[in-house]
Design a protein around this motif. Structure first.
Motif, PDB file in Angstrom:
ATOM      1  N   ARG A   1     -92.471  97.462  -2.552  1.00  0.00           N
ATOM      2  CA  ARG A   1     -91.575  98.213  -3.805  1.00  0.00           C
ATOM      3  C   ARG A   1     -91.406  97.445  -4.877  1.00  0.00           C
ATOM      4  NH1 ARG A   1     -86.101  99.089  -1.623  1.00  0.00           N
ATOM      5  NH2 ARG A   1     -86.280  96.844  -0.917  1.00  0.00           N
TER       6      ARG A   1
ATOM      7  N   VAL B   1     -89.406  97.556  -8.435  1.00  0.00           N
ATOM      8  CA  VAL B   1     -88.414  97.987  -9.359  1.00  0.00           C
ATOM      9  C   VAL B   1     -88.564  97.627 -10.803  1.00  0.00           C
ATOM     10  CG1 VAL B   1     -85.788  98.295  -9.625  1.00  0.00           C
ATOM     11  CG2 VAL B   1     -86.757  97.848  -7.456  1.00  0.00           C
TER      12      VAL B   1
ATOM     13  N   ILE C   1     -83.756 110.191 -15.361  1.00  0.00           N
ATOM     14  CA  ILE C   1     -83.629 109.266 -14.244  1.00  0.00           C
ATOM     15  C   ILE C   1     -82.455 108.299 -14.454  1.00  0.00           C
ATOM     16  CG2 ILE C   1     -85.973 109.458 -13.752  1.00  0.00           C
ATOM     17  CD1 ILE C   1     -86.581 107.131 -15.321  1.00  0.00           C
ATOM     18  N   ARG C   2     -82.250 107.559 -13.345  1.00  0.00           N
ATOM     19  CA  ARG C   2     -81.109 106.520 -13.657  1.00  0.00           C
ATOM     20  C   ARG C   2     -81.478 105.446 -14.591  1.00  0.00           C
ATOM     21  NH1 ARG C   2     -79.822 104.027  -8.260  1.00  0.00           N
ATOM     22  NH2 ARG C   2     -82.036 104.376  -7.834  1.00  0.00           N
TER      23      ARG C   2
ATOM     24  N   ALA D   1     -91.606 102.303  -6.147  1.00  0.00           N
ATOM     25  CA  ALA D   1     -90.544 103.090  -5.591  1.00  0.00           C
ATOM     26  C   ALA D   1     -89.714 103.546  -6.837  1.00  0.00           C
ATOM     27  CB  ALA D   1     -89.479 101.919  -4.623  1.00  0.00           C
ATOM     28  N   GLN D   2     -89.515 102.778  -8.001  1.00  0.00           N
ATOM     29  CA  GLN D   2     -88.423 103.285  -8.690  1.00  0.00           C
ATOM     30  C   GLN D   2     -88.846 102.637 -10.235  1.00  0.00           C
ATOM     31  OE1 GLN D   2     -84.677 102.397  -7.399  1.00  0.00           O
ATOM     32  NE2 GLN D   2     -83.618 102.390  -9.090  1.00  0.00           N
TER      33      GLN D   2
ATOM     34  N   GLU E   1     -87.011 102.822 -13.848  1.00  0.00           N
ATOM     35  CA  GLU E   1     -85.912 103.252 -14.638  1.00  0.00           C
ATOM     36  C   GLU E   1     -85.911 102.722 -15.986  1.00  0.00           C
ATOM     37  OE1 GLU E   1     -82.509 102.190 -12.611  1.00  0.00           O
ATOM     38  OE2 GLU E   1     -83.036 103.126 -10.749  1.00  0.00           O
TER      39      GLU E   1
END
Length: 207
Positions: A6, A8, A26-27, A202-203, A205
């Motif tokens: 993952r 981030v 998105i956050r 996965a993400q 931001e």
């Protein structure tokens, strides 16, 4: 998100810029910021509302916001952690309470001064075997390496299966630690580098 590894990763949105809607909403991860103004005056700052803000103002805001976002994901920092490009290791006492082992890697002397690395070495040739770490933290390092794709490749190699890379980068901040300031990245460029290295993203931001 089910994934083998993952990532981030953090992009940047300037203060005052609207997020928009839909998939773009998105956050936020607070990474690096500077006030938006009519003109940018080198290292002196940006003209914004009440006059000229010193360049250090943007850096202070950036650091505070980045720290707030990292604190929100501190639950990820468990097991063995590699602090890649650790500098003075400012995040170890803040994020490392649940870490079984925290290892700082950096050059002996950086543009910011002597490092407090446990291990001296390069992020482009990490001196550890494959599958050595559960988590890698890499904050504001990618813009300073000559081969950013190589950093992603090496991070993926030394992470264990299901490991996590937490990465922050600036996008519009001024030049710093010259002459070793080479790159700026969009979230799309970060995703491309990560996926090319074998990460499942996965993400992503932005701020």
């Amino acid at each position: 998100v089910d994934c083998a590894r993952r990532l981030v990763e953090h992009d940047e949105l300037r203060i005052g810029e609207p997020l928009g809607g839909g998939e773009d909403e998105i956050r936020l991860v607070f990474l690096d910021c500077m006030e938006r103004g009519a003109e940018i005056d080198g290292r002196k700052g940006a003209v914004h509302g009440h006059g000229v803000l010193p360049w250090s103002h943007g850096s202070k805001v950036s650091g505070d916001l980045r720290l707030a976002r990292l604190l929100s994901v501190r639950h990820l920092f468990q097991g063995s952690v590699l602090d890649l490009g650790c500098g003075m290791r400012p995040y170890q006492p803040i994020l490392g309470a649940e870490a079984g082992r925290w290892t700082g890697l950096d050059l002996p002397l950086t543009c910011s001064g002597p490092s407090r690395a446990h291990i001296f070495g390069s992020a482009l040739q990490i001196p550890f075997q494959a599958d050595s770490f559960d988590v890698i933290l890499c904050t504001e390092v990618l813009e300073h390496v000559t081969g950013p794709q190589r950093l992603f490749d090496e991070a993926c190699r030394v992470l264990k299966s299901n490991g996590t890379l937490v990465l922050t980068v600036p996008q519009t901040c001024g030049l710093h630690e010259e002459p070793h300031d080479y790159w700026r990245f969009t979230r799309h460029g970060l995703r491309l580098c990560a996926e090319n290295a074998g990460f499942d993203v996965a993400q992503v931001e932005q701020m």
